[in-house]
Motif scaffolding. Sequence first.
Motif, PDB file in Angstrom:
ATOM      1  N   UNK A  91       0.839  -1.199   0.000  1.00  0.00           N
ATOM      2  CA  UNK A  91       0.000   0.000   0.000  1.00  0.00           C
ATOM      3  C   UNK A  91       0.877   1.253   0.000  1.00  0.00           C
ATOM      4  N   UNK A  92       1.887   1.258   0.880  1.00  0.00           N
ATOM      5  CA  UNK A  92       2.777   2.419   0.988  1.00  0.00           C
ATOM      6  C   UNK A  92       3.466   2.709  -0.333  1.00  0.00           C
ATOM      7  N   UNK A  93       3.940   1.662  -0.986  1.00  0.00           N
ATOM      8  CA  UNK A  93       4.610   1.832  -2.281  1.00  0.00           C
ATOM      9  C   UNK A  93       3.633   2.318  -3.342  1.00  0.00           C
ATOM     10  N   UNK A  94       2.406   1.802  -3.308  1.00  0.00           N
ATOM     11  CA  UNK A  94       1.414   2.155  -4.317  1.00  0.00           C
ATOM     12  C   UNK A  94       1.043   3.635  -4.261  1.00  0.00           C
ATOM     13  N   UNK A  95       0.899   4.188  -3.056  1.00  0.00           N
ATOM     14  CA  UNK A  95       0.457   5.588  -2.931  1.00  0.00           C
ATOM     15  C   UNK A  95       1.602   6.567  -2.752  1.00  0.00           C
ATOM     16  N   UNK A  96       2.815   6.043  -2.511  1.00  0.00           N
ATOM     17  CA  UNK A  96       3.964   6.938  -2.385  1.00  0.00           C
ATOM     18  C   UNK A  96       4.103   7.584  -1.022  1.00  0.00           C
ATOM     19  N   UNK A  97       3.813   6.816   0.050  1.00  0.00           N
ATOM     20  CA  UNK A  97       4.005   7.290   1.421  1.00  0.00           C
ATOM     21  C   UNK A  97       4.844   6.277   2.185  1.00  0.00           C
ATOM     22  N   UNK A  98       5.632   6.747   3.153  1.00  0.00           N
ATOM     23  CA  UNK A  98       6.309   5.786   4.011  1.00  0.00           C
ATOM     24  C   UNK A  98       5.288   5.191   4.976  1.00  0.00           C
ATOM     25  N   UNK A  99       5.606   4.033   5.542  1.00  0.00           N
ATOM     26  CA  UNK A  99       4.631   3.300   6.344  1.00  0.00           C
ATOM     27  C   UNK A  99       4.216   4.071   7.598  1.00  0.00           C
ATOM     28  N   UNK A 100       5.144   4.816   8.203  1.00  0.00           N
ATOM     29  CA  UNK A 100       4.798   5.581   9.400  1.00  0.00           C
ATOM     30  C   UNK A 100       3.744   6.640   9.081  1.00  0.00           C
ATOM     31  N   UNK A 101       3.989   7.412   8.019  1.00  0.00           N
ATOM     32  CA  UNK A 101       3.036   8.459   7.654  1.00  0.00           C
ATOM     33  C   UNK A 101       1.708   7.838   7.224  1.00  0.00           C
ATOM     34  N   UNK A 102       1.769   6.713   6.527  1.00  0.00           N
ATOM     35  CA  UNK A 102       0.550   6.035   6.089  1.00  0.00           C
ATOM     36  C   UNK A 102      -0.301   5.635   7.298  1.00  0.00           C
ATOM     37  N   UNK A 103       0.323   4.952   8.268  1.00  0.00           N
ATOM     38  CA  UNK A 103      -0.435   4.455   9.427  1.00  0.00           C
ATOM     39  C   UNK A 103      -0.986   5.596  10.277  1.00  0.00           C
ATOM     40  N   UNK A 104      -0.135   6.586  10.560  1.00  0.00           N
ATOM     41  CA  UNK A 104      -0.591   7.682  11.416  1.00  0.00           C
ATOM     42  C   UNK A 104      -1.613   8.560  10.689  1.00  0.00           C
ATOM     43  N   UNK A 105      -1.373   8.807   9.394  1.00  0.00           N
ATOM     44  CA  UNK A 105      -2.304   9.629   8.621  1.00  0.00           C
ATOM     45  C   UNK A 105      -3.647   8.954   8.445  1.00  0.00           C
ATOM     46  N   UNK A 106      -3.639   7.637   8.240  1.00  0.00           N
ATOM     47  CA  UNK A 106      -4.896   6.898   8.078  1.00  0.00           C
ATOM     48  C   UNK A 106      -5.691   6.927   9.370  1.00  0.00           C
ATOM     49  N   UNK A 107      -5.006   6.702  10.484  1.00  0.00           N
ATOM     50  CA  UNK A 107      -5.679   6.717  11.787  1.00  0.00           C
ATOM     51  C   UNK A 107      -6.292   8.090  12.060  1.00  0.00           C
TER      52      UNK A 107
END
Length: 300
Positions: free
Chosen positions: A220-236
Motif C-alpha cells: 500500500x505504501x509503495x502504491x500511494x507513495x508514502x512511508x509506512x509511518x506516515x501512512x499508518x498515522x495519517x490513516x488513523x
Amino acid sequence: MEEKQSREFEKGKMTGIVWHCDDMRIGHAVSKFTELSTFSSSSNTDVVRMHFGMKGDYSFTYKQLNKTFELVGGHHNIMYSNEFDMVVHAKTLEIETFGIQFPKALFIHFTEHASDSLKRFSQDIMEGKSTILSNSWGTIDSPIQQVLQQIIHCKYADGIKKLFLLSKSIELLVLCADAVSASENKKDVFIKNQTDKEKIIAVRDLINERVHCPPNLSEIAQHVGLNEYKLKRGFKETFNNTVFGYLTDQRLQLARQYLLDTEKTAAEISLQLGYATPQHFNNAFKKKFGITPYLVRNNP
C-alpha cells in the motif's frame, strides 16, 4: 415513497434513487462522464442539506455561501440556504453522492439539545442566514459508511422502511456532528497538505477495491507513495481507525451484504473474503454485529 431518477449532462449521465420519508428527501446518485466536465445544479427549496461525497473528486462553487470547496472522495458536511445554486467541476470520471434534505423545523427540532457546533448552526438557520456546519469537511469513516450502505441496500418496505430511513438519517446526523466536534477539538494535525490527504484517501479507495485480496502495508505504501509511518498515522487521523481495522470493517460489512443479497453460504463468503476458517469468520462477524451470520440470513 421511492423513485428512480436520471439526468443527462453534455458529457455524461447521472442515475439515482430518491426516498421520501414524510417531508424528508433522501437520495443516492452516481454520475459518470466521458470526459472531465462542468455542470450546474439548483433548487428553490428551503431545506437543510446533509451531503456525502462517497466516491470521486470534484470542486463546487456554492453561490449562496459565496465559497468554493475542493473535495476529495469520502467527505461530508451540512449546509443551509434558502434556495441553492452551485457549479460543479468533476475531477474524476465517476462521482457518487448521497444526500438528505431536512425541513427547517424538523432539523431544528432534532438539534435542540445537540452539540455547541450544531446549536450555532441551527441559530443561523433560524435567523435565515446561509451557512455551513464546518469549513473543514468531515471524512467518511467506517461507522458513517456502514449507515450509508444500510440505507442504500435496505430491504424493508412500507411503514417499517419509513421508520428505518428516519432512524438512520438521525444516526447520520449525530455521526456527522460528532465528527465536526472531534475535528474542532483537535490540537495537532498530522496530515497538513492536500497532496498527502489525497494519498491517504487513495489508501482507503485501494482497500475498498481489494477487500477480497488486500495488499499488505508495504505494498500500500509503495502504491500511494508514502512511508509506512506516515501512512499508518495519517490513516488513523483521517478515518479514526487503523488500516487493518478499516479493512476488517469493510470485509464484514461486505459479508453482511452478501448474506442479505445472495444465496452464498457463510462458508463460501468466508472463503471468498479470505478468512482462514469459517469459524474465524463467524467469530469476527459476531464480535462486530452482535449476531451470527446464520441469524442475519434468517432474520434480516
